[in-house]
Motif scaffolding. Sequence first.
Motif, PDB file in Angstrom:
ATOM      1  N   MET A 145       0.773  -1.278  -0.083  1.00 52.66           N
ATOM      2  CA  MET A 145      -0.027  -0.103   0.011  1.00 52.66           C
ATOM      3  C   MET A 145       0.982   1.322  -0.160  1.00 52.66           C
ATOM      4  SD  MET A 145      -3.107  -1.043   2.475  1.00 52.66           S
ATOM      5  CE  MET A 145      -4.012   0.427   1.826  1.00 52.66           C
ATOM      6  N   ASP A 185       0.980   5.513   0.321  1.00 54.66           N
ATOM      7  CA  ASP A 185       0.211   6.657   0.792  1.00 54.66           C
ATOM      8  C   ASP A 185       0.104   7.780  -0.295  1.00 54.66           C
ATOM      9  OD1 ASP A 185       0.236   5.925   3.431  1.00 54.66           O
ATOM     10  OD2 ASP A 185       2.176   6.937   4.117  1.00 54.66           O
ATOM     11  N   ARG A 205     -16.929  13.099   5.213  1.00 58.77           N
ATOM     12  CA  ARG A 205     -15.462  12.299   5.383  1.00 58.77           C
ATOM     13  C   ARG A 205     -14.729  12.897   4.108  1.00 58.77           C
ATOM     14  NH1 ARG A 205     -13.895   7.967   2.609  1.00 58.77           N
ATOM     15  NH2 ARG A 205     -14.996   7.341   0.990  1.00 58.77           N
ATOM     16  N   THR A 264      -9.277   9.307   3.212  1.00 62.73           N
ATOM     17  CA  THR A 264      -9.051   8.487   4.467  1.00 62.73           C
ATOM     18  C   THR A 264      -9.970   7.218   4.119  1.00 62.73           C
ATOM     19  OG1 THR A 264      -8.991  10.559   5.309  1.00 62.73           O
ATOM     20  CG2 THR A 264      -9.297   8.720   6.748  1.00 62.73           C
ATOM     21  N   PRO A 265      -9.150   6.138   4.201  1.00 65.86           N
ATOM     22  CA  PRO A 265      -9.979   4.867   4.213  1.00 65.86           C
ATOM     23  C   PRO A 265     -10.983   4.681   5.229  1.00 65.86           C
ATOM     24  CG  PRO A 265      -7.471   4.323   4.625  1.00 65.86           C
ATOM     25  CD  PRO A 265      -7.787   5.930   4.160  1.00 65.86           C
ATOM     26  N   ILE A 266     -12.099   3.810   4.959  1.00 61.76           N
ATOM     27  CA  ILE A 266     -13.118   3.578   6.016  1.00 61.76           C
ATOM     28  C   ILE A 266     -12.574   1.955   6.353  1.00 61.76           C
ATOM     29  CG2 ILE A 266     -15.367   2.995   6.614  1.00 61.76           C
ATOM     30  CD1 ILE A 266     -15.995   5.497   4.924  1.00 61.76           C
ATOM     31  N   GLU A 267     -12.521   1.672   7.433  1.00 65.35           N
ATOM     32  CA  GLU A 267     -12.040   0.382   7.962  1.00 65.35           C
ATOM     33  C   GLU A 267     -13.407  -0.422   8.786  1.00 65.35           C
ATOM     34  OE1 GLU A 267      -8.576  -0.514   9.486  1.00 65.35           O
ATOM     35  OE2 GLU A 267      -7.328   0.492   7.958  1.00 65.35           O
TER      36      GLU A 267
END
Length: 49
Positions: free
Chosen positions: A3, A5, A42, A46-49
């Motif tokens: 992954m 950034d 949001r 920014t990823p949502i987990e």
Amino acid sequence: MRMRDVAYDPAAESEYECFDCGAVTTAKTKPESCPECGGELRNRLTPIE
């Protein structure tokens, strides 16, 4: 799989998505609320987990 950034550019605009209605807004700073329904936003980077 690696992954990476996303490069941060403070002058760039970001996309914000509403949790309630799904509307997408582009802005340099996070809006207080969704311009369509007033819901919570949001940052789409920014990823949502």
